[in-house]
Design an enzyme around this catalytic site. Structure first.
Site, PDB file in Angstrom:
ATOM      1  N   GLU A  82      35.487  14.375 -11.582  1.00  0.00           N
ATOM      2  CA  GLU A  82      34.566  15.710 -11.025  1.00  0.00           C
ATOM      3  C   GLU A  82      34.419  16.718 -11.771  1.00  0.00           C
ATOM      4  OE1 GLU A  82      35.285  15.741  -6.842  1.00  0.00           O
ATOM      5  OE2 GLU A  82      35.274  13.976  -6.550  1.00  0.00           O
ATOM      6  N   GLU A 130      36.087   9.084  -5.848  1.00  0.00           N
ATOM      7  CA  GLU A 130      37.665   9.019  -6.198  1.00  0.00           C
ATOM      8  C   GLU A 130      38.000   7.474  -5.604  1.00  0.00           C
ATOM      9  OE1 GLU A 130      36.530  10.974  -4.064  1.00  0.00           O
ATOM     10  OE2 GLU A 130      36.957  13.654  -4.441  1.00  0.00           O
ATOM     11  N   ASP A 171      45.597  16.316  -2.616  1.00  0.00           N
ATOM     12  CA  ASP A 171      44.647  15.722  -1.540  1.00  0.00           C
ATOM     13  C   ASP A 171      44.043  14.647  -1.178  1.00  0.00           C
ATOM     14  OD1 ASP A 171      45.540  17.879   0.519  1.00  0.00           O
ATOM     15  OD2 ASP A 171      45.341  18.641  -1.770  1.00  0.00           O
ATOM     16  N   PHE A 172      42.871  14.302  -2.097  1.00  0.00           N
ATOM     17  CA  PHE A 172      42.467  13.469  -2.713  1.00  0.00           C
ATOM     18  C   PHE A 172      42.681  12.471  -3.160  1.00  0.00           C
ATOM     19  CE2 PHE A 172      39.241  17.524  -2.672  1.00  0.00           C
ATOM     20  CZ  PHE A 172      39.052  18.349  -1.080  1.00  0.00           C
ATOM     21  N   HIS A 220      43.403  20.729   0.776  1.00  0.00           N
ATOM     22  CA  HIS A 220      43.518  21.467  -0.541  1.00  0.00           C
ATOM     23  C   HIS A 220      44.829  21.426  -1.204  1.00  0.00           C
ATOM     24  CE1 HIS A 220      39.170  21.335   0.338  1.00  0.00           C
ATOM     25  NE2 HIS A 220      38.805  20.880  -0.721  1.00  0.00           N
TER      26      HIS A 220
END
Lengths: 326, 333
Positions: free
Chosen positions: A29, A60, A85-86, A129
């Site tokens: 991204e 993701e 975190d993602f 985050h």
């Protein structure tokens, strides 16, 4: 030696190798025109164009899986996940597809890809985050896991990760991005191999085993204690999977006391693995104190800056933990 | 259009091989020789065989756990497939993957998946490689109706359309995700219409009509190389349960029997005889060959050694360095 930042070191590793090998692409991204949320890939889109530096939709799972398929078929993708975190959103593709691929298909192929993701707290970004994800991925056979603490290591380890024929999770530390350190000139094609720990400071009295953002913090504590006459050895694990057990065990044997420090929550944290490795080695017979872990508190990362600073190991807590073992 | 007697024979033989292979595997299961679970595509043979027969040598596919038709359609070796079913060392995955992970990179099969929709993002990546290396090839991505409710489906169709990747998304719609009818899991049961959200063409084909599937795939291939991805839904039916432990309380015998009358193999056989393409005797010879091939595969699998625990760490990680590893057959090996 010149000094460059941790972020620049990561960009140099990617750019230098992309100039040499057209199989390497970067995707994620806002990595292209924007240059990455933390500015790591600034300028790369201008140099390599939109075929090789690709902005992805915010998906993701989709783009991580796309990288898995691309890696199986001739490309070497570097995927950036904006915040570690993602990784949770991409786990199915990373774990069930990427990591197991070679084993479940009887060694027919391989998945040479790097998944870069910044982790850690300290930026006021709160619960979603700021966490440290290493334990999540260290428990998956087939993945390699790397966390650099200096610009030199970041550049050298990333080059090794890019050319490793397995999926490598490369966990960057967002609070280290702007920190500068010595790195050889661009012409010097050095690498840091995966699976090698690094003794960042030699000492006699106690070993701290740590990695990532906690390395500079522990070194600071070690310098302060040196003035008081305590000689602390600081070992940077750097590569969690594969892990350089030898170096850790040797240091524990030498000093007889071990403190393990990491920012991630203590329960189920990687420190438990390190402690078990040392307890189950010849170093056990040289220990003069229990192996102690100092991890983050078992809470999500809070927003308030005073609280945020207190839920991970602070200099005070590290100092107290060392003194409790001496 | 490349409709030749050879092609007709090939389509028929591969469907019958698939049927035979699965009936035999089901029997071995009952005998306790196949362990774990197995997902049979009996009744759906035309889908995988029809699509894969229309592909070029360097095209790639990602398969499903109900994809023995896809594997056989792509030209995989029955012996190594059966050996994998029995968990033998000579199997495609050295006995470590089993029937849900049959793969043969040498024929462009990137493997079957145990995760619903798991292969969809992987297929977009293979197509990205094809586009990046400027190959005139496509990747076919197989999945079922249930997978179209997964995020992986929507994220991948979106990515493929934005990047104009050469993917043929093929949904084998057999109306049930395990026990749940599509009318209970999606409000718009015209699955092909889902493509519209991504500015993609969606078509529906009779999944029991192998010639229609073959012809539509040829057209789709041409379309994709010019325009980017396409979504094709093949309506069909699985005769057996979802897996070995399915008591099938969610559907009626009448419904199953109705679909059995639409058997894709029977239908194609009748067509071949009516059109005088093959005689009864020639068809009989194909049936016999399929039986013999599967029997030989069982013999091979039975005679093959079990994998050894000493080799369990093989292939958890790949060795070497990508600097010196060159792609083979378009794959990194």
């Amino acid at each position: 030696m010149r000094e460059i930042s941790y972020a620049e070191a990561i960009k140099e590793a990617m750019s230098e190798e992309m100039r040499k090998d057209n199989r390497i692409i970067l995707m994620g991204e806002d990595v292209a025109v924007y240059g990455g949320a933390f500015g790591v890939s600034r300028g790369m889109f201008e140099e390599f164009g939109d075929e090789r530096v690709r902005d992805t939709p915010i998906s993701e799972l989709g783009f991580t899986g796309c990288a898995v398929g691309a890696a199986m078929t001739g490309l070497i993708p570097i995927v950036e996940i904006m915040f570690s975190d993602f990784i949770t959103l991409a786990l199915e593709q990373l774990v069930n597809q990427g990591a197991k691929n070679r084993f479940q298909f009887g060694g027919q192929g391989s998945v040479p890809m790097v998944l870069r993701a910044p982790g850690g707290s300290g930026t006021g970004a709160a619960e979603q985050h700021s966490q440290s994800m290493e334990s999540w991925v260290c428990n998956v056979p087939g993945l390699k896991v790397v966390i650099p603490s200096t610009p030199y290591d970041a550049k050298g380890l990333l080059k090794s990760a890019i050319y490793d024929p397995n999926p490598v999770v490369f966990l960057e530390q967002k609070l280290l991005y702007r920190v500068k350190g010595p790195v050889p000139e661009p012409g010097d094609d050095y690498t840091v191999p995966l699976g090698k720990a690094d003794v960042k400071r030699e000492g006699r009295d106690i070993t701290i085993i740590t990695y990532g953002r906690m390395v500079p913090r522990c070194l600071k504590v070690a310098e302060k204690l040196a003035a008081k006459g305590t000689d602390v050895e600081v070992v940077d694990v750097r590569s969690l999977v594969p892990m350089d057990k030898k170096t850790l065990i040797a240091s524990a044997k030498k000093t007889g006391k071990v403190l393990i420090v990491h920012e991630a929550c203590q329960t189920g944290g990687f420190g438990g693995e390190i402690a078990a490795v040392i307890a189950d080695s010849e170093a056990f017979f040289y220990l003069d104190a229990p192996i102690r872990r100092l991890g983050g508190l078992d809470v999500p990362i809070p927003y308030n800056p005073k609280l945020e600073a207190q839920v991970v190991p602070t200099e005070e807590k590290i100092t107290a933990a060392i003194e409790s073992l001496l | 259009m490349k409709l030749s007697k050879g092609l007709f024979g090939d389509l028929y033989l591969k469907m019958v091989q698939t049927r035979n292979f699965e009936e035999t595997a089901a029997r071995l299961f009952v005998e306790g020789k196949v362990h774990g679970t197995a997902h049979f595509c009996i009744g759906e043979e035309a889908t995988g065989v029809g699509v894969c027969s229309a592909l070029e040598k360097e095209d790639m596919i990602t398969q499903t756990h109900r994809g023995h038709n896809q594997a056989i359609g792509r030209g995989m070796d029955l012996k190594r497939m059966m050996a994998e079913f029995l968990g033998k060392e000579t199997g495609y995955c050295k006995g470590k993957g089993g029937c849900m992970h049959i793969a043969d990179f040498s024929v462009g099969s990137l493997g079957a998946n145990g995760v619903v929709g798991g292969g969809i993002p992987v297929a977009t990546g293979a197509a990205l490689s094809q586009k990046y290396f400027k190959k005139s090839n496509i990747t076919v991505c197989f999945f079922g109706d249930g997978a179209t409710n997964e995020g992986a489906f929507h994220e991948s169709l979106n990515l493929a359309s934005v990047w104009k990747l050469p993917v043929l998304f093929v949904c084998t719609n057999n109306y049930y995700g395990m026990s749940t009818h599509i009318s209970k899991s999606m409000n718009i049961t015209d699955i092909a219409s889902r493509a519209a959200s991504y500015g993609m063409k969606g078509i529906t084909v009779d999944g029991n009509d192998i010639l229609a599937i073959y012809e539509e795939t040829l057209k789709a291939r041409e379309y994709i190389l010019k325009n980017g991805p396409l979504f094709m839904v093949l309506n069909t039916y699985r005769w057996m349960g979802h897996s070995k432990s399915d008591s099938q309380v969610y559907r009626t015998k009448e419904e199953v029997n109705e679909w059995k009358l639409k058997c894709p193999i029977k239908r194609f056989r009748e067509y071949l005889i009516k059109e005088k393409i093959f005689t009864e005797a020639e068809i009989g010879a194909f049936d016999k060959k399929a039986q013999d091939d599967v029997a030989a595969a069982v013999d091979f699998a039975n005679a093959s050694p079990e994998p050894k625990i000493e080799n369990i760490f093989d292939d958890v990680y790949a060795d070497g360095d990508m600097r010196t590893q060159k792609p083979k057959n378009g794959f990194v090996l």
